[in-house]
Structure formats: structure tokens, C-alpha cells
Scaffold this active site. Structure first.
Site, PDB file in Angstrom:
ATOM      1  N   ASN A  70       6.357  67.273  48.842  1.00  0.00           N
ATOM      2  CA  ASN A  70       5.300  68.016  49.518  1.00  0.00           C
ATOM      3  C   ASN A  70       4.730  69.094  48.624  1.00  0.00           C
ATOM      4  OD1 ASN A  70       5.586  71.021  50.557  1.00  0.00           O
ATOM      5  ND2 ASN A  70       7.665  70.155  50.551  1.00  0.00           N
ATOM      6  N   ASN A 129      11.491  84.308  50.237  1.00  0.00           N
ATOM      7  CA  ASN A 129      11.207  83.033  49.582  1.00  0.00           C
ATOM      8  C   ASN A 129      10.674  83.336  48.184  1.00  0.00           C
ATOM      9  OD1 ASN A 129      10.397  80.565  48.689  1.00  0.00           O
ATOM     10  ND2 ASN A 129       8.905  80.175  50.334  1.00  0.00           N
ATOM     11  N   CYS A 132       9.378  79.184  46.069  1.00  0.00           N
ATOM     12  CA  CYS A 132       8.447  78.121  46.462  1.00  0.00           C
ATOM     13  C   CYS A 132       7.831  77.490  45.207  1.00  0.00           C
ATOM     14  CB  CYS A 132       7.336  78.652  47.355  1.00  0.00           C
ATOM     15  SG  CYS A 132       6.183  77.332  47.808  1.00  0.00           S
ATOM     16  N   LYS A 166      16.330  83.255  49.243  1.00  0.00           N
ATOM     17  CA  LYS A 166      16.293  81.790  49.127  1.00  0.00           C
ATOM     18  C   LYS A 166      16.138  81.364  47.679  1.00  0.00           C
ATOM     19  CE  LYS A 166      14.579  77.606  51.081  1.00  0.00           C
ATOM     20  NZ  LYS A 166      13.850  77.034  52.193  1.00  0.00           N
ATOM     21  N   ASN A 193      15.993  75.410  47.880  1.00  0.00           N
ATOM     22  CA  ASN A 193      14.593  75.086  48.127  1.00  0.00           C
ATOM     23  C   ASN A 193      14.367  73.713  47.493  1.00  0.00           C
ATOM     24  OD1 ASN A 193      11.783  75.258  48.681  1.00  0.00           O
ATOM     25  ND2 ASN A 193      11.861  77.484  48.470  1.00  0.00           N
ATOM     26  N   GLY A 218      14.840  66.172  51.486  1.00  0.00           N
ATOM     27  CA  GLY A 218      15.407  65.008  52.155  1.00  0.00           C
ATOM     28  C   GLY A 218      16.693  64.527  51.501  1.00  0.00           C
ATOM     29  N   GLY A 245      18.629  67.926  52.499  1.00  0.00           N
ATOM     30  CA  GLY A 245      18.917  66.538  52.866  1.00  0.00           C
ATOM     31  C   GLY A 245      19.896  66.325  53.985  1.00  0.00           C
ATOM     32  N   GLY A 266      16.105  70.662  57.539  1.00  0.00           N
ATOM     33  CA  GLY A 266      14.688  70.701  57.187  1.00  0.00           C
ATOM     34  C   GLY A 266      13.976  69.409  57.521  1.00  0.00           C
ATOM     35  N   THR A 267      13.783  68.601  56.487  1.00  0.00           N
ATOM     36  CA  THR A 267      13.016  67.364  56.613  1.00  0.00           C
ATOM     37  C   THR A 267      13.434  66.490  57.796  1.00  0.00           C
ATOM     38  OG1 THR A 267      12.668  67.447  54.231  1.00  0.00           O
ATOM     39  CG2 THR A 267      12.288  65.328  55.302  1.00  0.00           C
TER      40      THR A 267
HETATM   41  C1  LIG Z   1       6.894  70.227  54.336  1.00  0.00           C
HETATM   42  C2  LIG Z   1       7.829  71.278  53.840  1.00  0.00           C
HETATM   43  C3  LIG Z   1       7.430  72.613  53.823  1.00  0.00           C
HETATM   44  C4  LIG Z   1       8.282  73.610  53.360  1.00  0.00           C
HETATM   45  N1  LIG Z   1       7.872  74.907  53.383  1.00  0.00           N
HETATM   46  C5  LIG Z   1       8.721  75.884  52.999  1.00  0.00           C
HETATM   47  C6  LIG Z   1       8.357  77.252  53.115  1.00  0.00           C
HETATM   48  O1  LIG Z   1       7.265  77.589  53.590  1.00  0.00           O
HETATM   49  N2  LIG Z   1       9.242  78.186  52.697  1.00  0.00           N
HETATM   50  C7  LIG Z   1      10.477  77.875  52.195  1.00  0.00           C
HETATM   51  O2  LIG Z   1      11.243  78.750  51.858  1.00  0.00           O
HETATM   52  N3  LIG Z   1      10.860  76.576  52.085  1.00  0.00           N
HETATM   53  C8  LIG Z   1      10.013  75.578  52.485  1.00  0.00           C
HETATM   54  N4  LIG Z   1      10.418  74.271  52.404  1.00  0.00           N
HETATM   55  C9  LIG Z   1      11.753  73.945  51.868  1.00  0.00           C
HETATM   56  C10 LIG Z   1      12.792  73.779  52.973  1.00  0.00           C
HETATM   57  O3  LIG Z   1      12.951  74.970  53.714  1.00  0.00           O
HETATM   58  C11 LIG Z   1      14.145  73.338  52.417  1.00  0.00           C
HETATM   59  O4  LIG Z   1      14.618  74.325  51.538  1.00  0.00           O
HETATM   60  C12 LIG Z   1      14.093  72.026  51.656  1.00  0.00           C
HETATM   61  O5  LIG Z   1      13.189  71.154  52.264  1.00  0.00           O
HETATM   62  C13 LIG Z   1      15.455  71.334  51.542  1.00  0.00           C
HETATM   63  O6  LIG Z   1      15.961  70.992  52.814  1.00  0.00           O
HETATM   64  P1  LIG Z   1      15.740  69.535  53.511  1.00  0.00           P
HETATM   65  O7  LIG Z   1      16.081  68.505  52.458  1.00  0.00           O
HETATM   66  O8  LIG Z   1      16.677  69.508  54.672  1.00  0.00           O
HETATM   67  O9  LIG Z   1      14.333  69.466  53.911  1.00  0.00           O
HETATM   68  C14 LIG Z   1       9.570  73.250  52.874  1.00  0.00           C
HETATM   69  C15 LIG Z   1       9.975  71.927  52.887  1.00  0.00           C
HETATM   70  C16 LIG Z   1       9.141  70.940  53.369  1.00  0.00           C
HETATM   71  C17 LIG Z   1       9.612  69.517  53.388  1.00  0.00           C
END
Ligand SMILES: Cc1cc2nc3c(=O)[nH]c(=O)nc-3n(C[C@H](O)[C@H](O)[C@H](O)COP(=O)(O)O)c2cc1C
Ligand SMILES: Cc1cc2nc3c(=O)[nH]c(=O)nc-3n(C[C@H](O)[C@H](O)[C@H](O)COP(=O)(O)OP(=O)(O)OC[C@H]3O[C@@H](n4cnc5c(N)ncnc54)[C@H](O)[C@@H]3O)c2cc1C
Ligand code: FES
Lengths: 307, 256
Positions: A70, A129, A132, A166, A193, A218, A245, A266-267
Site C-alpha cells: 500500500n 508514527n 511511515c 512505532k 510498520n 500481511g 501479518g 492490521g491487514t
Molecule cells: C492500508 C494500510 C494503511 C496503513 N496506515 C498506517 C498509518 O497510517 N500509520 C501507521 O503507523 N501504520 C500504518 N500501517 C501499518 C500498520 O499499522 C501495520 O504496522 C502493518 O500493516 C503491519 O501489520 P499487518 O501485517 O497486520 O497489517 C498501514 C497499513 C496498511 C495495510
């Protein structure tokens, strides 16, 4: 007896350790039809900035093997609109609320955000954060221990709220950054992140997302995330919020065994909006089945083979 | 209106022709709320592959359930076509804002323009607009790819076809056919679904003829429920989410 799922993060006590990851849960209202939001351990908002941001050009997402790439670019309504439009719903829930914040241009914006949010009772914690990957910056704060220390200690001076930093996985040594955050007074760290990545449409010979490089999330990134939690766990004393993930109870347990005090999903929320509640239930079941009275005893309890 | 996540029983899942499939689902809860132009998000498998749900338009809705009309284009839709009758499918819906068709009556001459799989949501719309007897224009590459003709006719519509190779109906793009129809005058509204270049042309024609247009867009979706901000399109009022504020937008609102 029901096992004790409570966790302490700084001054904050959560009823259970399952939180949602920033940017994957909107401002919670998007999920109100799917689950009882009051049951979540904590809600972490999409990252907000002082001024509203439009975010990056579309297309912003693409699916990859067991993952999602993303490049949203922190689209958000800005601090004031967040407070007037999004806070009322969040406030009513009564669930611990973590507001994620970021700066666009200079780090002074972190202080503005932290000061204003620090004055709102319903805000339980602030997540910095600094990681990012979608901000078109040469270097992230979370890629330098000195920058991390400077930023976190400066924010620490302007607010008494629980502070979570983060961290980015796009570094050589994540523990070094985690230590800097701890030394600067962060109450906890959350990791990871997204990992920077790219995906290409070979027929059209163009990147699949407009910004070319995006953040990978993911199940594809889970082994990296678990490894980083494990490494950081051995270097710091403050709690770790583990993520990357998690899809179900089993994958959440990996993080606790590696040393996480809490987890963020998250995802998976996109795929299964009920995942958080399923994991809360599953953790309880696991503790009962294994005769463990408190979740905290699981933390970092990985057994290593002796050589 | 509340969104529902449920396990819907597959009543049937059959190939119509070529790579086009019709899937009928038992899900009264979603059917009861569904409006033309809305869609559902389907989890085609169970594990992490493919990871995301697939958005598919609601093709028809009746009391007990909905039907979906889809083309197998990649792994997800192929896996969907392999799902057996009687098994349960994880479905979220109805999602998004559909076509606004309140207040339309026989005085309004309506034209529906479908490009390729754009027929899918327009059949549901045609049925809801039955009393108005809209004109339907279907665009396809060849005669073999023209689908849903019967459904539109059964809904009382008059149907015209355009094929790229002229193997059926008008030879050329469906927008060429639309141009000649609009030339006759009297139309007050265009509803369209199809590829972006077609929609853009439709929006321009609507503007040039001073009539309204409602266009159903597609964008890659990670969540489908407004949470990820991944599916945005540019509008006069900034980025809007195709899955939440859309998928139907007025032609005047979009910035191409
Ligand atoms: C679509 C999307 C938007 C995200 N936006 C942010 C955000 O605004 N701030 C942030 O700290 N992390 C953001 N993340 C990261 C997630 O918070 C997380 O750290 C990362 O996706 C790993 O976890 P997951 O694999 O369970 O998704 C975003 C992730 C995704 C997929
Ligand atoms: C609101 C909406 C309604 C739709 N209605 C229908 C319908 O009624 N019938 C139908 O056949 N198709 C419809 N589509 C397109 C359908 O979602 C895609 O064909 C499908 O997701 C392709 O998945 P795949 O795994 O087979 O293909 P792959 O190309 O392998 O998919 C890879 C990724 O790209 C995404 N993707 C690929 N093509 C599209 C597309 N055109 N739009 C959005 N995402 C895409 C997939 O969802 C997946 O995340 C609709 C799309 C949207 C956004
Ligand atoms: S697909 Fe997530 S906001 Fe539209």
C-alpha cells in the site's frame, strides 16, 4: 477460572492485549456493523497530521503473495477535523484510545499534535508514527537512533500521556532504535510498520501502485516481524506491541512467545473484520487449555533447543 | 444501512458461456437491503492465498438471496468458479452507494450503457426501473461476448448492441451507439458501467447534451468497507472512496 488477559502499557491498563494497527481500522466506526468494538483491548486510529492530507495518487494498493502493498500516503482529515468529526464516536466507545500522529514537514508538528491531544481526556495514549514509508522522505526518523532519541524525548517533555513509538523494519538494527526510544522515555514500542516493497505489472511494464514503492503488510511479513520482536525483547524493558501479518490466534501467539506484551491486528481486518474478537477468544482458550492463569506469563516464554 | 457479514449457501454456481459465470447465493439479510449498483466482498478461499476479498456487483436480488455475474479473469475469480453448490461462502454486503433512481418515472427517458462486464450491476437496475422501460446499450468485443440480452429483454427494456468487429449490431464502440441515440434527443439520464475510457466518454457526452450521468467505477480494493483509503478516485471535492462514497458517482463530480 477465566485467565487474566490484562496488560499494562505505561500508565495504561488494557482489559486484553488485542489492539488494531493504525491505518487498518479507519476511525473504528467503519467496523461498527461487524463487531462489538467495546471488546477490543485498544483502538489505534489512522495516523493524523496537523493539516489535512490528500494522500498519494491512486492506484494505492495491490495484492501480493500472502500480502498487501500500500501507498496511502497518510490521507487524513487533519487534527481539528479529527477532533470534531471522529472523536465523538471514539469517545462514546469507552475503549482505550491510542491516537497515532505524524509530522509532514518538521518535527515541531509532533509537539502541536501531542500537546493538543494530551489535553483530551478520552485519549489514552499517543503513538508516534516515525516510520511511515509513504511520505517521500529520504530518511525516516525511525531509521536513525539519534533522531529517534531527539524526537521522542522532545515529545516526552510536552505530554504526560502514555507514549508509544512505532518502529520501522526498514533498518539494519531495530533494537538500536528501540533502545533509543526507551532511553528517551517512550512507554512502549510498537513494531513493525510495513516493509518497503515494489510490484510490477509486466504486461504494461508499469508499477502496480502509482508511487512505485509502497509498504508491504500481511502474512508475508510475519516471520520478519516475529524475529524483530524477539530481538528487541532481549534489549529493552518497556512493553512491545507486536504486529505484522497476524491472521489468527496461532499467529498472535507467536508474537507473545517472542516477547510481545500486546499485539495489533492490521491487514487481517480487511479480510476478516471479526479477527480481533476471534483472537481474544482464542487466546483465552489457549491459556485455559495450557493451564496458564495469566497471559503475561507467556511473554517471551519461547523454549530454545539446547546445544 | 447496516452491513452484514455472513456465510451464504451457494444455491448454484454455473458457467453461462465462455468465462462468464452466474452464482446464486442464499442470503436474505443482504438481499433485503440491496440496491442496484451496490456490491459484495467475497472471500474466495480460506487461507492467506489469495489474501484479499473480491468485490463483485449485485446482479440481482430477490427475497431469499442474491445472484452475482462474474468473469474468471485471474486466480480469485477462478477459485470462486470452483466453489461447489451447497457449500458456504463468506460474504460481506451490501456495500457502497448504488444508483440513485428514486423519483424517476415514465416521463424520464433513461439509457443504460454497459461495457463488457458492466452488464452485471445494470441488470439489477433494469429490473428496478422496469416500469420506465429504459433503453439498454450493450458493448462487447464480439457477438460471442454479448451477455445478459435475455435478462434485459425480460425486464422490459429495448436493447441495442455494439460490437467492435460488427459481428452483432452496431459496428464500433458502444459510445458511438450512444452518441447516435442521444442525437435523437429526449433522454434525461444515463446510467453506465464499464471500463474507464468508456465511462469518461459517457461523462463527456452527458455533459455536452446537458443530461445527468451516473457511472459505476472500479478500483482495486483492499477492504471494501471504507477503512483503508486505498480505492480513491479524484472528484471535484477531493479524493473519494469508490467502496464507500461510490462505486456510483455522477459524471459531473469526477475529475478524469
Ligand atoms: C492500508 C494500510 C494503511 C496503513 N496506515 C498506517 C498509518 O497510517 N500509520 C501507521 O503507523 N501504520 C500504518 N500501517 C501499518 C500498520 O499499522 C501495520 O504496522 C502493518 O500493516 C503491519 O501489520 P499487518 O501485517 O497486520 O497489517 C498501514 C497499513 C496498511 C495495510
Ligand atoms: C465495485 C466493483 C464491482 C465489481 N463487479 C464485478 C462483477 O459484477 N463481475 C465481475 O466479473 N467483476 C466485477 N468486478 C471486478 C472484479 O472484482 C475483479 O475481476 C476481480 O477482483 C479479479 O480477481 P482475480 O483474482 O480473478 O484477478 P487478479 O487479477 O488475479 O486479481 C489481483 C488483484 O487485483 C484485483 N483486481 C483485479 N481486477 C480488478 C478490477 N477490475 N476491479 C477491482 N479489482 C481488481 C483483485 O481484486 C485482486 O486484489 C468488480 C469490481 C469492483 C471494484
Ligand atoms: S477499499 Fe478500503 S477504503 Fe475502499
Amino acid at each position: 477460572m477465566r485467565p487474566d488477559l490484562r496488560v499494562k502499557i505505561g500508565s495504561l491498563v488494557l482489559d486484553n492485549p488485542v489492539m488494531v494497527a493504525s491505518g487498518t481500522f479507519g476511525y473504528a466506526e467503519e467496523f461498527k456493523d461487524f463487531i462489538d468494538l467495546k471488546k477490543l483491548g485498544a483502538i489505534v486510529t489512522k495516523t493524523i497530521t496537523v493539516k489535512a492530507r490528500n494522500g498519494n495518487l491512486p492506484p494505492r494498493t495491490c495484492e501480493t503473495p500472502a500480502g498487501l502493498l500500500n501507498s496511502i500516503g497518510l490521507e487524513n482529515p487533519g487534527l481539528d477535523n479529527f477532533i470534531s468529526d471522529k472523536m465523538p464516536f471514539l469517545k462514546k466507545l469507552g475503549v482505550p484510545l491510542v491516537v497515532s500522529i505524524a509530522a509532514e514537514e518538521d518535527s515541531g508538528e509532533f509537539f502541536t499534535l501531542a500537546e493538543k491531544l494530551g489535553g483530551i481526556g478520552a485519549v489514552s495514549a499517543i503513538e508516534l508514527n516515525i516510520s511511515c514509508p509513504n511520505m517521500r522522505k529520504d530518511k525516516l526518523i525511525a531509521q536513525d537512533p539519534k533522531d529517534t532519541f531527539a524526537l521522542v524525548s522532545a515529545v516526552r517533555r510536552v505530554t504526560d500521556k502514555c507514549l508509544i513509538t512505532k518502529l520501522s523494519p526498514n533498518v539494519a538494527s531495530v533494537s538500536e532504535i528501540a533502545l533509543a526510544a526507551q532511553d528517551a522515555g517512550s512507554d512502549a514500542v510498537s513494531l513493525i510498520n510495513t516493509l518497503t516493497g515494489m510490484s510490477i505489472d509486466v504486461q504494461r511494464r508499469i508499477p502496480k501502485i502509482a508511487s512505485c514503492i509502497g509498504g508491504l503488510s500481511g502474512p508475508a511479513i510475519r516471520p520478519v516481524a516475529v524475529r524483530m520482536v524477539w530481538e528487541v525483547y532481549h534489549k529493552i524493558n518497556i512493553p512491545i506491541i507486536g504486529m505484522g501479518g497476524i491472521m489468527d490466534t496461532e499467529s498472535a501467539l507467536e508474537f507473545f512467545l517472542a516477547g510481545a506484551a500486546a499485539v495489533s491486528l492490521g491487514t487481517v481486518n480487511f479480510v476478516n473484520p471479526r479477527a480481533c474478537l476471534e483472537v481474544i477468544h482464542g487466546l483465552e482458550r489457549y491459556l485455559i487449555d495450557n493451564g496458564i492463569p495469566e497471559l503475561s506469563r507467556l511473554k517471551g516464554s519461547l523454549k530454545l533447543c539446547q546445544d | 444501512m447496516a452491513i452484514t457479514q455472513l456465510k451464504a449457501k451457494i444455491v448454484s454456481n454455473e458457467r453461462v458461456k465462455n468465462n462468464y459465470w452466474l452464482l446464486r447465493l442464499e442470503c436474505a439479510e443482504i438481499a433485503g437491503k440491496a440496491c442496484p449498483g451496490q456490491f459484495v466482498e467475497i472471500r474466495v478461499g480460506e487461507g492467506a492465498e489469495p489474501l484479499l476479498r473480491r468485490p463483485i456487483s449485485i446482479h440481482d436480488a430477490h427475497k431469499a438471496g442474491i445472484s452475482l455475474f462474474y468473469e474468471t479473469v485471474g486466480r480469485g475469480t477462478r477459485m470462486l468458479s470452483e466453489r461447489a453448490r451447497g457449500s458456504l461462502l463468506d460474504v460481506i454486503g451490501p456495500l457502497g452507494n448504488g444508483f440513485a433512481c428514486d423519483g424517476l418515472n415514465k416521463k424520464n427517458r433513461i439509457v443504460l450503457v454497459a461495457g463488457g462486464m458492466g452488464v452485471a450491476p445494470l441488470v439489477f437496475l433494469a429490473k428496478r426501473l422496469k416500469t420506465i422501460e429504459p433503453l439498454v446499450l450493450i458493448g462487447a468485443r464480439t457477438k460471442a461476448q454479448v451477455v445478459c440480452l435475455r435478462e434485459f429483454k425480460d425486464a422490459g427494456c429495448s436493447v441495442k448492441i455494439a460490437t467492435d468487429d460488427g459481428s452483432a449490431g452496431f459496428k464500433g464502440k458502444v459510445t458511438g451507439l450512444l452518441e447516435s441515440c442521444l442525437g435523437q434527443g429526449g433522454f434525461s439520464q444515463i446510467f453506465a458501467c464499464g471500463p474507464d475510457p468508456m465511462l469518461k466518454a459517457v461523462a463527456n457526452m452527458a455533459r455536452d447534451n446537458s443530461i445527468g450521468s451516473q457511472l459505476s467505477l472500479e478500483e482495486h480494493m483492499a477492504c471494501g468497507i471504507g477503512a483503508c483509503l486505498g480505492c480513491v478516485v479524484n472528484t471535484k471535492n477531493g479524493y473519494k472512496r469508490v467502496c464507500k462514497e461510490g462505486p456510483v458517482f455522477s459524471g459531473e463530480e469526477l475529475v478524469w
